[in-house]
Design a protein around this motif. Structure first.
Motif, mmCIF file in Angstrom:
data_model
loop_
_atom_site.group_PDB
_atom_site.id
_atom_site.type_symbol
_atom_site.label_atom_id
_atom_site.label_comp_id
_atom_site.label_asym_id
_atom_site.label_seq_id
_atom_site.Cartn_x
_atom_site.Cartn_y
_atom_site.Cartn_z
ATOM 1 N N ARG A 169 -0.678 6.394 6.668
ATOM 2 C CA ARG A 169 -1.719 6.070 7.629
ATOM 3 C C ARG A 169 -2.551 4.930 7.059
ATOM 4 O O ARG A 169 -3.202 5.091 6.030
ATOM 5 C CB ARG A 169 -2.592 7.316 7.797
ATOM 6 C CG ARG A 169 -3.532 7.249 8.946
ATOM 7 C CD ARG A 169 -4.216 8.602 9.165
ATOM 8 N NE ARG A 169 -4.990 8.513 10.387
ATOM 9 C CZ ARG A 169 -6.141 7.875 10.468
ATOM 10 N NH1 ARG A 169 -6.686 7.309 9.409
ATOM 11 N NH2 ARG A 169 -6.757 7.815 11.633
ATOM 12 N N CYS A 170 -2.501 3.803 7.734
ATOM 13 C CA CYS A 170 -3.284 2.652 7.279
ATOM 14 C C CYS A 170 -4.771 2.933 7.492
ATOM 15 O O CYS A 170 -5.168 3.387 8.563
ATOM 16 C CB CYS A 170 -2.862 1.418 8.086
ATOM 17 S SG CYS A 170 -3.814 -0.051 7.693
ATOM 18 N N PRO A 171 -5.619 2.679 6.463
ATOM 19 C CA PRO A 171 -7.045 2.975 6.637
ATOM 20 C C PRO A 171 -7.716 2.077 7.679
ATOM 21 O O PRO A 171 -8.819 2.383 8.132
ATOM 22 C CB PRO A 171 -7.653 2.731 5.242
ATOM 23 C CG PRO A 171 -6.643 1.975 4.485
ATOM 24 C CD PRO A 171 -5.295 2.201 5.124
ATOM 25 N N HIS A 172 -7.049 1.007 8.088
ATOM 26 C CA HIS A 172 -7.666 0.158 9.108
ATOM 27 C C HIS A 172 -7.681 0.851 10.464
ATOM 28 O O HIS A 172 -8.710 1.309 10.909
ATOM 29 C CB HIS A 172 -6.956 -1.209 9.170
ATOM 30 C CG HIS A 172 -7.537 -2.134 10.195
ATOM 31 N ND1 HIS A 172 -6.783 -3.012 10.910
ATOM 32 C CD2 HIS A 172 -8.817 -2.292 10.620
ATOM 33 C CE1 HIS A 172 -7.575 -3.677 11.739
ATOM 34 N NE2 HIS A 172 -8.810 -3.267 11.577
ATOM 35 N N ARG A 173 -6.539 0.972 11.105
ATOM 36 C CA ARG A 173 -6.516 1.583 12.438
ATOM 37 C C ARG A 173 -5.560 2.759 12.508
ATOM 38 O O ARG A 173 -5.158 3.184 13.588
ATOM 39 C CB ARG A 173 -6.101 0.555 13.484
ATOM 40 C CG ARG A 173 -7.133 -0.510 13.752
ATOM 41 C CD ARG A 173 -8.247 -0.005 14.680
ATOM 42 N NE ARG A 173 -9.226 -1.040 14.928
ATOM 43 C CZ ARG A 173 -9.073 -2.027 15.813
ATOM 44 N NH1 ARG A 173 -7.985 -2.088 16.531
ATOM 45 N NH2 ARG A 173 -10.003 -2.937 15.975
ATOM 46 N N GLY A 174 -5.117 3.229 11.368
ATOM 47 C CA GLY A 174 -4.324 4.450 11.376
ATOM 48 C C GLY A 174 -2.853 4.268 11.690
ATOM 49 O O GLY A 174 -2.139 5.247 11.897
ATOM 50 N N VAL A 175 -2.386 3.034 11.754
ATOM 51 C CA VAL A 175 -0.961 2.804 12.027
ATOM 52 C C VAL A 175 -0.137 3.310 10.828
ATOM 53 O O VAL A 175 -0.580 3.243 9.686
ATOM 54 C CB VAL A 175 -0.714 1.304 12.297
ATOM 55 C CG1 VAL A 175 0.764 0.966 12.294
ATOM 56 C CG2 VAL A 175 -1.348 0.912 13.625
ATOM 57 N N ARG A 176 1.049 3.828 11.104
ATOM 58 C CA ARG A 176 1.888 4.357 10.027
ATOM 59 C C ARG A 176 2.300 3.260 9.048
ATOM 60 O O ARG A 176 2.881 2.254 9.448
ATOM 61 C CB ARG A 176 3.162 4.989 10.603
ATOM 62 C CG ARG A 176 2.958 6.290 11.312
ATOM 63 C CD ARG A 176 4.208 7.165 11.270
ATOM 64 N NE ARG A 176 5.406 6.491 11.717
ATOM 65 C CZ ARG A 176 5.928 6.610 12.960
ATOM 66 N NH1 ARG A 176 5.347 7.374 13.847
ATOM 67 N NH2 ARG A 176 7.024 5.989 13.274
ATOM 68 N N TYR A 211 0.661 -3.634 11.576
ATOM 69 C CA TYR A 211 -0.173 -3.938 12.730
ATOM 70 C C TYR A 211 -1.009 -5.209 12.543
ATOM 71 O O TYR A 211 -0.886 -6.154 13.325
ATOM 72 C CB TYR A 211 -1.061 -2.738 13.038
ATOM 73 C CG TYR A 211 -1.381 -2.595 14.510
ATOM 74 C CD1 TYR A 211 -0.673 -3.300 15.470
ATOM 75 C CD2 TYR A 211 -2.395 -1.747 14.939
ATOM 76 C CE1 TYR A 211 -0.966 -3.175 16.818
ATOM 77 C CE2 TYR A 211 -2.694 -1.609 16.285
ATOM 78 C CZ TYR A 211 -1.981 -2.334 17.218
ATOM 79 O OH TYR A 211 -2.281 -2.204 18.548
ATOM 80 N N HIS A 212 -1.841 -5.251 11.516
ATOM 81 C CA HIS A 212 -2.674 -6.446 11.309
ATOM 82 C C HIS A 212 -2.416 -7.071 9.947
ATOM 83 O O HIS A 212 -3.205 -7.869 9.465
ATOM 84 C CB HIS A 212 -4.153 -6.102 11.434
ATOM 85 C CG HIS A 212 -4.472 -5.342 12.691
ATOM 86 N ND1 HIS A 212 -4.591 -3.968 12.704
ATOM 87 C CD2 HIS A 212 -4.627 -5.757 13.963
ATOM 88 C CE1 HIS A 212 -4.834 -3.566 13.945
ATOM 89 N NE2 HIS A 212 -4.855 -4.623 14.727
ATOM 90 N N ALA A 213 -1.323 -6.633 9.309
ATOM 91 C CA ALA A 213 -0.834 -7.241 8.074
ATOM 92 C C ALA A 213 -1.808 -7.154 6.904
ATOM 93 O O ALA A 213 -1.752 -7.966 5.982
ATOM 94 C CB ALA A 213 -0.412 -8.702 8.326
ATOM 95 N N TRP A 214 -2.697 -6.154 6.911
ATOM 96 C CA TRP A 214 -3.488 -5.918 5.702
ATOM 97 C C TRP A 214 -2.516 -5.518 4.602
ATOM 98 O O TRP A 214 -1.513 -4.851 4.841
ATOM 99 C CB TRP A 214 -4.495 -4.783 5.911
ATOM 100 C CG TRP A 214 -5.642 -5.142 6.826
ATOM 101 C CD1 TRP A 214 -5.680 -6.148 7.754
ATOM 102 C CD2 TRP A 214 -6.901 -4.466 6.915
ATOM 103 N NE1 TRP A 214 -6.883 -6.137 8.406
ATOM 104 C CE2 TRP A 214 -7.654 -5.123 7.926
ATOM 105 C CE3 TRP A 214 -7.463 -3.372 6.248
ATOM 106 C CZ2 TRP A 214 -8.951 -4.712 8.254
ATOM 107 C CZ3 TRP A 214 -8.744 -2.968 6.588
ATOM 108 C CH2 TRP A 214 -9.481 -3.642 7.575
ATOM 109 N N ARG A 215 -2.843 -5.941 3.368
ATOM 110 C CA ARG A 215 -1.948 -5.616 2.258
ATOM 111 C C ARG A 215 -2.619 -4.661 1.278
ATOM 112 O O ARG A 215 -3.830 -4.730 1.062
ATOM 113 C CB ARG A 215 -1.572 -6.898 1.511
ATOM 114 C CG ARG A 215 -0.609 -7.744 2.301
ATOM 115 C CD ARG A 215 -0.110 -8.860 1.408
ATOM 116 N NE ARG A 215 -0.217 -10.130 2.103
ATOM 117 C CZ ARG A 215 -0.351 -11.302 1.498
ATOM 118 N NH1 ARG A 215 -0.428 -11.365 0.172
ATOM 119 N NH2 ARG A 215 -0.407 -12.403 2.204
#
Ligand code: FES
Lengths: 195, 208
Positions: A49-56, A71-75
């Motif tokens: 779960r990505c801490p940004h928007r919760g995408v897997r 989703y937004h390419a945070w690394r």
């Protein structure tokens, strides 16, 4: 409880499930997990779960020693800390942006994790790592069936997926993976048909 | 070459995907199937009385079967994609058609409101996905990356991929099918790969 006990190591993958540049996906006691391998061979197990928007995270990609969210390419680096936000390239990323990191141990060709696991993962005899077989029955039922009718030549451990399903993993002591696969699929049919 | 195409239909996607991998250019004629029923117009039925998509037109050649279209593209562009010496090619193309009737049908029912029995489609799809997973896992043990023996992917990989990769849209799951997820990654990273809704492309700037 989801069949998950604190303090215990659970096998959640085989080492061969984690080639480079791949994000592996599984579940442990209702917790969705993502696992990946960095260039040093180290394995990282995070909540999926990505801490940004919760995408897997398991939809994302490994880029060198970072995992990149689809989703937004945070690394995110090996420690789980967010390292780069493309929409704000000049921002020094706040330390609070962090993947939820799970404990990891590697042994017997398996990847182990759990909630505050104590000591080392259980020792397994030498042999070949089996194909993991999911069974749509609770871990307690699978464990019970294996005690009643042990499968010869196999050292097995259970990964509770949630309260209804379990993955059986383990080692074939004689390296005969085909025979082991037949035995586990037969076990699966037996348990699922009885349910 | 002209392709009568519907973006969301997996068999159309398979043809676009193979064309991408082959570097072949298609002149796309998009049709609105859901909800427009553009495949039921007299003009389209004159081309293909079955009303199915895709339809591939290559000079005098008119092909209304998607697997035949894949075979045609491979045979006219790069035979490495059509390993005719392996009987397994027939089996895997049959598997792809069966996946279409199960995993593919479940996706159309769930996402486009197509008619059909979603539960029955999913039950059949689960049995097939388990079997593809089993074969892929044992294939990996002997160093095979693709469905058919050998170093090169075939039209069978793409024909199965277009139903397996977006199967979660049909209420199926790849979570406990790790060998299928790895194989999907290998397909996604093929040069020329193109995507469809429900199938994630590799991200840009990966430095691969
Ligand atoms: S949800 Fe992961 S980067 Fe936005």
């Amino acid at each position: 409880m989801n069949g998950l006990q604190a303090g215990v190591w659970y096998a959640i993958a085989a080492e061969h499930d984690l080639p480079k540049d791949h994000v592996y996906r599984t579940m442990l006691g209702g917790h969705e997990l993502a696992a990946w391998r960095s260039t040093d061979g180290g394995v990282h197990v995070w909540e999926d779960r990505c801490p940004h928007r919760g995408v897997r995270f398991s939809l994302g990609e490994v880029v060198g020693d970072e995992l990149r969210c689809q989703y937004h390419a945070w690394r995110f680096g090996k420690t789980g800390a967010c390292t780069f936000i493309p929409a704000q390239p000049d921002l020094k990323v706040p330390r609070t942006i962090h993947a939820a990191v799970w404990p990891v141990a590697l042994s017997a060709g398996l990847v182990w994790s759990g909630i505050e696991p104590i000591g080392a993962p259980p020792a397994l005899p030498p042999g070949a790592v089996l194909r993991a077989i999911p069974i749509a029955r609770p871990a307690a039922s699978v464990a019970h069936a294996l005690v009643k009718e042990p499968l010869a030549g196999l050292a097995l451990v259970l990964q509770p997926l949630d309260e209804t399903a379990t993955i059986v993993r383990g080692i074939a002591l004689d390296d005969d993976l085909v025979r082991a696969d037949h035995a586990l699929l037969a076990l699966r049919r037996r348990l699922e048909q009885a349910a | 070459m002209i392709l009568y195409d519907a973006h969301h239909l997996a068999p159309c996607y398979a043809v676009r995907l193979l064309a991408g991998c082959l570097g072949a250019t298609l002149d796309l004629k998009p049709l609105d199937v859901y909800p427009g029923h553009a495949n039921q117009t007299e003009a389209f039925l004159a081309l293909n009385p079955l009303g199915t998509l895709p339809v591939l037109v290559d000079g005098p050649c008119l092909i209304t079967d998607w697997l035949e279209a894949l075979a045609h593209l491979a045979l006219t562009h790069d035979r490495a994609w059509f390993p005719a010496e392996h009987a397994a090619l027939i089996g895997w193309l049959g598997m792809a058609r069966d996946l279409g009737a199960s995993a593919g049908a479940a996706r159309l029912i769930d996402t486009f409101g197509a008619p059909g029995d979603a539960a029955a489609a999913r039950a059949q799809a689960n049995a097939l996905l388990d079997e593809v997973e089993r074969r892929m896992w044992f294939g990996e043990r002997i160093g095979q990356d693709w469905l058919i023996e050998g170093p090169h992917p075939s039209i069978a990989d793409l024909a199965c991929f277009v139903f397996i990769a977006p199967c979660e849209d049909g209420g199926l799951s790849l979570r406990d099918r790790p060998a299928l997820r790895r194989w999907c990654d290998r397909v996604r990273f093929l040069p020329g790969f193109v995507s469809m809704s429900g199938v994630f492309p590799p991200m840009a700037n990966t430095g691969r």
